[in-house]
Design a protein around this motif. Structure first.
Motif, PDB file in Angstrom:
ATOM      1  N   TYR A  54       0.844  -1.188   0.000  1.00 56.93           N
ATOM      2  CA  TYR A  54       0.000   0.000   0.000  1.00 56.93           C
ATOM      3  C   TYR A  54       0.880   1.239   0.000  1.00 56.93           C
ATOM      4  CZ  TYR A  54      -3.652  -3.189   1.568  1.00 56.93           C
ATOM      5  OH  TYR A  54      -4.529  -4.220   1.672  1.00 56.93           O
ATOM      6  N   ILE A  55       0.344   2.329  -0.542  1.00 60.21           N
ATOM      7  CA  ILE A  55       1.031   3.617  -0.481  1.00 60.21           C
ATOM      8  C   ILE A  55       0.111   4.594   0.227  1.00 60.21           C
ATOM      9  CG2 ILE A  55       1.906   5.555  -1.822  1.00 60.21           C
ATOM     10  CD1 ILE A  55       2.848   3.558  -3.889  1.00 60.21           C
ATOM     11  N   ASP A  56       0.611   5.186   1.301  1.00 58.51           N
ATOM     12  CA  ASP A  56      -0.159   6.175   2.051  1.00 58.51           C
ATOM     13  C   ASP A  56       0.379   7.566   1.766  1.00 58.51           C
ATOM     14  OD1 ASP A  56      -1.861   4.389   3.286  1.00 58.51           O
ATOM     15  OD2 ASP A  56      -0.601   4.159   5.053  1.00 58.51           O
ATOM     16  N   ILE A  57      -0.523   8.531   1.709  1.00 58.06           N
ATOM     17  CA  ILE A  57      -0.167   9.940   1.601  1.00 58.06           C
ATOM     18  C   ILE A  57      -0.383  10.533   2.986  1.00 58.06           C
ATOM     19  CG2 ILE A  57      -0.604  12.119   0.394  1.00 58.06           C
ATOM     20  CD1 ILE A  57       0.175   9.794  -1.451  1.00 58.06           C
TER      21      ILE A  57
ATOM     22  N   VAL B  33      -0.900  12.751   9.445  1.00 59.45           N
ATOM     23  CA  VAL B  33      -2.132  11.965   9.387  1.00 59.45           C
ATOM     24  C   VAL B  33      -2.311  11.451   7.959  1.00 59.45           C
ATOM     25  CG1 VAL B  33      -3.301  13.165  11.278  1.00 59.45           C
ATOM     26  CG2 VAL B  33      -3.515  14.036   8.960  1.00 59.45           C
ATOM     27  N   ARG B  34      -3.023  10.328   7.830  1.00 63.26           N
ATOM     28  CA  ARG B  34      -3.313   9.761   6.511  1.00 63.26           C
ATOM     29  C   ARG B  34      -4.318  10.627   5.779  1.00 63.26           C
ATOM     30  NH1 ARG B  34      -5.852   4.411   6.004  1.00 63.26           N
ATOM     31  NH2 ARG B  34      -4.886   4.116   3.995  1.00 63.26           N
ATOM     32  N   VAL B  35      -4.062  10.891   4.521  1.00 62.10           N
ATOM     33  CA  VAL B  35      -5.019  11.591   3.676  1.00 62.10           C
ATOM     34  C   VAL B  35      -6.069  10.569   3.249  1.00 62.10           C
ATOM     35  CG1 VAL B  35      -5.343  12.874   1.537  1.00 62.10           C
ATOM     36  CG2 VAL B  35      -3.287  13.243   2.902  1.00 62.10           C
ATOM     37  N   LYS B  36      -7.327  10.855   3.521  1.00 61.93           N
ATOM     38  CA  LYS B  36      -8.419   9.922   3.235  1.00 61.93           C
ATOM     39  C   LYS B  36      -8.640   9.783   1.735  1.00 61.93           C
ATOM     40  CE  LYS B  36      -9.640   9.603   7.593  1.00 61.93           C
ATOM     41  NZ  LYS B  36      -9.511   8.447   8.362  1.00 61.93           N
ATOM     42  N   ASN B  37      -9.301   8.735   1.341  1.00 56.20           N
ATOM     43  CA  ASN B  37      -9.766   8.454  -0.025  1.00 56.20           C
ATOM     44  C   ASN B  37      -8.657   8.129  -1.021  1.00 56.20           C
ATOM     45  OD1 ASN B  37     -12.224   9.170   1.077  1.00 56.20           O
ATOM     46  ND2 ASN B  37     -12.373  11.094  -0.009  1.00 56.20           N
ATOM     47  N   ILE B  38      -7.405   8.512  -0.765  1.00 60.92           N
ATOM     48  CA  ILE B  38      -6.337   8.200  -1.725  1.00 60.92           C
ATOM     49  C   ILE B  38      -5.218   7.380  -1.109  1.00 60.92           C
ATOM     50  CG2 ILE B  38      -6.748  10.123  -3.293  1.00 60.92           C
ATOM     51  CD1 ILE B  38      -4.504  11.621  -1.883  1.00 60.92           C
ATOM     52  N   SER B  39      -5.199   7.229   0.186  1.00 64.47           N
ATOM     53  CA  SER B  39      -4.195   6.387   0.838  1.00 64.47           C
ATOM     54  C   SER B  39      -4.634   4.924   0.753  1.00 64.47           C
ATOM     55  CB  SER B  39      -4.022   6.782   2.300  1.00 64.47           C
ATOM     56  OG  SER B  39      -3.377   8.029   2.391  1.00 64.47           O
ATOM     57  N   GLY B  40      -3.703   4.064   0.400  1.00 61.68           N
ATOM     58  CA  GLY B  40      -3.999   2.635   0.360  1.00 61.68           C
ATOM     59  C   GLY B  40      -4.765   2.170  -0.858  1.00 61.68           C
TER      60      GLY B  40
ATOM     61  N   HIS C 163       1.244  10.450  -9.010  1.00 69.00           N
ATOM     62  CA  HIS C 163       2.134  10.895 -10.086  1.00 69.00           C
ATOM     63  C   HIS C 163       2.676  12.281  -9.775  1.00 69.00           C
ATOM     64  CE1 HIS C 163       3.075  12.600 -14.098  1.00 69.00           C
ATOM     65  NE2 HIS C 163       3.709  11.451 -14.185  1.00 69.00           N
ATOM     66  N   THR C 164       1.789  13.235  -9.501  1.00 69.46           N
ATOM     67  CA  THR C 164       2.210  14.589  -9.125  1.00 69.46           C
ATOM     68  C   THR C 164       1.330  15.088  -7.985  1.00 69.46           C
ATOM     69  OG1 THR C 164       0.720  15.669 -10.702  1.00 69.46           O
ATOM     70  CG2 THR C 164       2.962  15.196 -11.466  1.00 69.46           C
ATOM     71  N   ILE C 165       1.886  16.006  -7.223  1.00 65.15           N
ATOM     72  CA  ILE C 165       1.112  16.691  -6.187  1.00 65.15           C
ATOM     73  C   ILE C 165       1.505  18.161  -6.238  1.00 65.15           C
ATOM     74  CG2 ILE C 165       2.786  16.198  -4.367  1.00 65.15           C
ATOM     75  CD1 ILE C 165       0.296  15.998  -2.465  1.00 65.15           C
TER      76      ILE C 165
END
Length: 164
Positions: free
Chosen positions: A8-11, A35-42, A59-61
């Protein structure tokens, strides 16, 4: 690490979340610990080449100095023949309509952007003829791609040329 464990990759985010810029589904004034960013982590998707579930990689932020975030997900590289582009999600401050949702309310969790005609907003890649500012042909059959960037109270999607 054992190979049978899922990857998994967490933001993660921390700082000022007063307008939802942390993406953790709260409007908090300060967050000192990540904290984990919801909806896009994992997130995971099916990889056509590997024939298994793989993590979706950011890809980009682009983080605006005024408190909103645009993130594109690398949903194109493993999408197989039907892979159209990269999904864009946005969250944070939205007082100037900079998130592109059509509303002025800020978002405290990442939300997939929608096209005005319906369907999700996907950053595209294609081959085309590139012209200079005078309209003269610069090069033919050049690969270009869309990019999303957040600025001071605004967001921009633009085309750029891709070099091998």
């Amino acid at each position: 690490m054992p190979e049978n464990l899922p990857t998994y990759i967490d933001i993660l985010s921390c700082g000022n979340g007063q307008w939802g810029g942390l993406g953790n589904n709260t409007f908090s004034t300060f967050q000192g610990n990540p904290v984990r960013v919801k909806n896009i982590s994992g997130l995971r998707e099916f990889d056509e080449r590997e024939q298994k579930l793989s993590p979706i990689i950011p890809h980009t932020i682009s983080v605006s100095p005024t408190g909103h975030v645009l993130l594109s997900l690398d949903t194109q590289s493993r999408g197989g023949p039907g892979g159209l582009g990269r999904d864009v999600v946005a969250w944070g401050l939205n007082h100037d309509y900079q998130l592109g949702t059509g509303r002025r309310s800020s978002l405290n969790a990442p939300m997939t952007l929608e096209r005005p005609e319906g369907g999700r907003f996907i950053l595209a890649r294609r081959k085309t003829t590139v012209r200079d500012l005078s309209g003269r042909v610069w090069k033919n059959n050049i690969e270009v791609e869309q990019c999303a960037i957040s600025g001071y109270g605004n967001s921009v999607v633009y085309w750029k040329t891709r070099y091998p």
